[in-house]
Design an enzyme around this catalytic site. Structure first.
Site, PDB file in Angstrom:
ATOM      1  N   LYS A   1       0.806  -1.228   0.000  1.00 44.32           N
ATOM      2  CA  LYS A   1       0.000   0.000   0.000  1.00 44.32           C
ATOM      3  C   LYS A   1       0.839   1.278   0.000  1.00 44.32           C
ATOM      4  CE  LYS A   1      -4.456  -1.526   1.806  1.00 44.32           C
ATOM      5  NZ  LYS A   1      -4.258  -2.952   2.152  1.00 44.32           N
TER       6      LYS A   1
ATOM      7  N   GLU B   1     -11.030   6.965   4.455  1.00 43.23           N
ATOM      8  CA  GLU B   1     -11.621   6.050   5.423  1.00 43.23           C
ATOM      9  C   GLU B   1     -10.704   4.835   5.503  1.00 43.23           C
ATOM     10  OE1 GLU B   1     -12.511   6.176   2.306  1.00 43.23           O
ATOM     11  OE2 GLU B   1     -12.391   4.059   1.711  1.00 43.23           O
TER      12      GLU B   1
ATOM     13  N   SER C   1       1.734  -9.796  -1.008  1.00 41.04           N
ATOM     14  CA  SER C   1       1.387  -8.369  -0.887  1.00 41.04           C
ATOM     15  C   SER C   1       1.745  -7.769   0.467  1.00 41.04           C
ATOM     16  CB  SER C   1      -0.101  -8.167  -1.170  1.00 41.04           C
ATOM     17  OG  SER C   1      -0.900  -8.998  -0.341  1.00 41.04           O
TER      18      SER C   1
END
Ligand SMILES: *Cc1c(COP(=O)(O)O)cnc(C)c1O
Length: 401
Positions: free
Chosen positions: A94, A116, A383
């Site tokens: 991310k 959010e 990931s």
């Protein structure tokens, strides 16, 4: 003359019939402003150089492409390589897109990143990027998630972010989205709304994919270096779909490379405790995009479930729907149980504790590898790391045994 690639959105952000920007009138211009700013930035050598420098000097890129020899031997079949996004600063992919978003927000003169978060992973990656680039950060989170994900709330606050606990309605992710969007819509001059995957209105599905595409570019060069040829399969988990498109993008034109996205089948596809949007969803509009959605009969987004909170999403990035309908990417699903087995398998065979999200991709690789020969190659996108999941897994396996 070249013809337009089928893998690039048109000027309105459509991948075939999917994507676009389905927005209330007052948000049309703020999003168009983001699209124009990104269009300019993506052709600005200084912006790109600054972003590349952060990836190498701060995130620690390139991440390794690791040959999982023990896992390969254990499964007995195709050679398995892991793209180690778990080794990035903050422990997942991310950070690749939150840094790109933060630099864009700064360039646009915004003061505050707003978003959010559900489990808090996006919030932590965004708060990290904000701290580094000197921006303010405001993360909206359902009150239930604030209580459940306490360590991530503490991390965000340590990083200088403001966490807003949302007390409305079901006090969960849906209300957090509405709350953050409400604040943004009232003041788009000050705020940059930083979406956490390849979802939402144009330009986010294209922009977040572009930021993540470094994963696939590196993996392509690394596998050519290690094996002298391209892999036979790519496998990645799909929540919104950003780590998957990050890996896939560099290989879409290589027709011999088969590509598999893996969704959460949760407790099984026959009930409603899953989040297998590609497999069981239908066309709809969600969070400003036309895509496939798991929806109730009245057309609302359905409540969804996955053992991996990062995959717990009733929609999916519009480009995935298009890639599926074109027949370029195949979508499979694995259950919570299969995911836990894969989590344990990688921990025990390789000494690498994977995120539960990434364990979905590993579970699919564990099914596929034994059906292939040792001449064949699978690249799995790892990931993220599983440190965030260890207490949950220990408790779950403890009570089950
Ligand atoms: C958030 C997250 C995901 C899911 O998001 P995508 O946009 O589908 O990639 C997958 N793995 C990890 C480790 C995550 O934190």
């Amino acid at each position: 003359m070249t013809t337009a690639s089928p893998y690039v959105a048109d000027e309105h952000g459509f991948f075939g019939p999917y994507g676009g920007a389905e927005l209330p009138p007052h948000l049309v211009e703020p999003m168009a402003e983001v699209a124009r700013a990104y269009e300019e930035a993506s052709q600005d050598a200084d912006y790109l150089a600054e972003y590349q420098a952060l990836l190498s000097k701060y995130v620690g890129r390139p991440s390794l492409l690791y040959f999982a020899e023990n896992l390969t031997r254990h499964l007995g079949g195709a050679r398995i390589y892991l793209k180690r996004e778990d080794l990035n600063h903050t422990g997942a992919h991310k950070i690749n897109h939150t840094l790109g978003e933060a630099l864009l927000a700064k360039r646009m003169g915004k003061q505050t990143l707003i978003a959010e978060t559900g489990a808090g992973q996006h919030g932590v990656a965004l708060a990290t990027a904000a701290a580094l680039t000197g921006l303010k950060c405001e993360v909206h989170m359902g009150a239930i998630d604030v209580a459940k994900q306490h360590p991530n709330v503490v991390r965000m606050e340590l990083l200088g972010a403001t966490v807003v606990s949302v007390e409305e309605g079901g006090r969960s992710l849906k209300e957090a989205v509405d709350s953050a969007f409400g604040v943004y819509a009232a003041n788009p001059e000050e705020y940059f709304f930083a979406i956490g995957s390849v979802v939402g209105p144009h330009p986010f599905p294209s922009m977040v994919r572009d930021f993540q595409s470094v994963v696939g570019r590196e993996a392509r060069a690394q596998i050519l270096e290690a094996e002298g040829r391209l892999p036979d399969y790519l496998i990645a988990c799909v929540g919104g779909g950003s780590n998957a498109l990050g890996l896939f993008s560099a290989f879409l034109d290589d027709e011999a490379v088969k590509i598999v996205g893996v969704e959460p089948a949760g407790e099984g596809l026959d009930g409603d405790r899953h989040a297998a949007t590609m497999t069981l969803g239908s066309p709809g509009v969600l969070h400003g995009m036309r895509t496939r959605v798991l929806q109730t009969e009245s057309g609302d987004a359905a409540p969804v479930h996955s053992i991996a909170s990062g995959l717990d999403y009733p929609g999916v990035g519009p480009q995935h729907v298009h890639l599926s309908e074109m027949g370029r990417v195949q979508y499979e699903s694995v259950t919570d149980e299969e995911t836990l087995e894969a989590f344990m398998l990688l921990s025990r065979t390789e000494g690498i504790i994977p995120a539960l999200e990434s364990s979905h991709a590993l579970a699919q690789a564990a099914k596929l590898a034994p059906t292939l020969s040792s001449d064949e190659i699978i690249v799995v996108n790892l990931s993220g790391r599983g440190d965030k999941d260890v207490d949950f897994v220990a408790e779950r396996l403890g009570t089950k045994s």
